[in-house]
Motif scaffolding. Structure first.
Motif: not given
Length: 315
Positions: A125-127, A129-130, A132
């Motif tokens: 999920m963190a990746r 966001v990056v 996107l």
């Protein structure tokens, strides 16, 4: 007394025509047939590449040696005019600043984010966001950058809220050199970091788990494990990432054009913008062609030198 004899051996001789063909060509006939059958497809692809890429490039080189308005052959006058123009001199400096800034930030951030999120919960999920911003068009990214870096933008408001800047004298990020160049590099790095995260994640997944586990058993942990075990195995991926980032940084156009249009007073232009301005806005295609040739030489030289040093004889 009956004696046993070995049954006669049957030797299958290859057809005489096949042996003759092999002697004549030195290769199996099916390889020759396959190559001949692929010739039309290769020829069509080569013709397409030649028409779309090589013909315009050769025309640009020829055009850079002729004057505008149907003038004759002027040798290197257009190149001399280009290098004597102070705006293009600053554009050349900005291009090298871009090549350094837009290389270091996305590669370091991409590697760091890939390492930190590879073993954490909710890392995917963190990746996402990056990654996107990489899916956004350069125009949208530049508009977001304009919202952040204008005089009344969110960055100045944040600095003012923390007492780091007076609200009466905001920092003119987009109106002064080199702040406008740095602002454009930061927003472009924000966009391009996502693809580097993806490439480094692919590289991390190719590292055998046994090597990291063996390093952990031997007491290598944290920075030592990354430096001595993980990063050497990421070398092929790092070569690809840096090569792509250099090429994209030298050709940057859309983010700069939408964010500052190369201004004010052409202070944030790179060679790509100067080429466009000279050719289509100032209607000086001769000097614009000279800029295009110099930019192509810089991109090819930087890519070739870097890959030559990294890959060596394989290139």
């Amino acid at each position: 007394m009956t004696t046993l004899k070995d049954p006669p051996r049957t030797v299958i001789e290859p057809p005489s025509t096949t042996r003759a063909q092999r002697r004549r060509t030195g290769k199996p006939h099916y390889e020759v047939r396959d190559r001949l059958s692929s010739a039309p497809f290769f020829g069509a692809a080569a013709l397409f590449v030649g028409i779309v890429l090589l013909v315009p490039f050769v025309y640009t080189i020829v055009r850079s040696f002729f004057a505008d308005g149907g003038g004759g052959f002027v040798w290197f006058d257009n190149y001399v005019t280009m290098f004597q123009d102070p705006n293009i001199q600053l554009s050349l400096l900005n291009t090298f600043i871009w090549a350094i800034g837009a290389l270091i930030l996305p590669v370091l951030f991409g590697l760091g984010i890939a390492i930190m999120t590879s073993a954490m919960k909710l890392g995917a999920m963190a990746r996402a966001v990056v990654i996107l911003p990489y899916a956004l068009a350069g125009t949208i990214v530049a508009i977001i950058g304009n919202i952040i870096f204008t005089s009344q933008g969110s960055l100045n408001q944040a600095l003012s809220a923390f007492g780091l800047m007076s609200a009466d004298s905001p920092i003119q990020w987009l109106l002064h050199w080199p702040l406008n160049v740095i602002a454009a590099i930061l927003i472009a790095s924000w966009q391009s970091t996502g693809v580097n995260v993806v490439l480094f994640m692919v590289g991390l997944q190719t590292i055998p788990r046994e090597t990291t586990e063996a390093a952990a058993i031997d007491g290598a942990d944290g920075w030592i494990r990354f430096k001595d075990v993980i990063f050497p195995q990421l070398r092929p991926t790092t070569i690809v990432v840096i090569g792509l980032t250099i090429t994209n940084a030298l050709r940057a156009f859309d983010v700069i054009w939408v964010l500052t249009q190369g201004g004010p007073n052409r202070s944030s232009e790179t060679l790509a913008l100067s080429m466009y301005r000279q050719s289509f806005l100032l209607l000086d295609p001769a000097v614009g062609s000279a800029i295009a040739v110099i930019l192509t030489i810089i991109v090819v030289a930087c890519s070739w030198i870097y890959l030559r040093r990294q890959i060596g004889h394989e290139l």
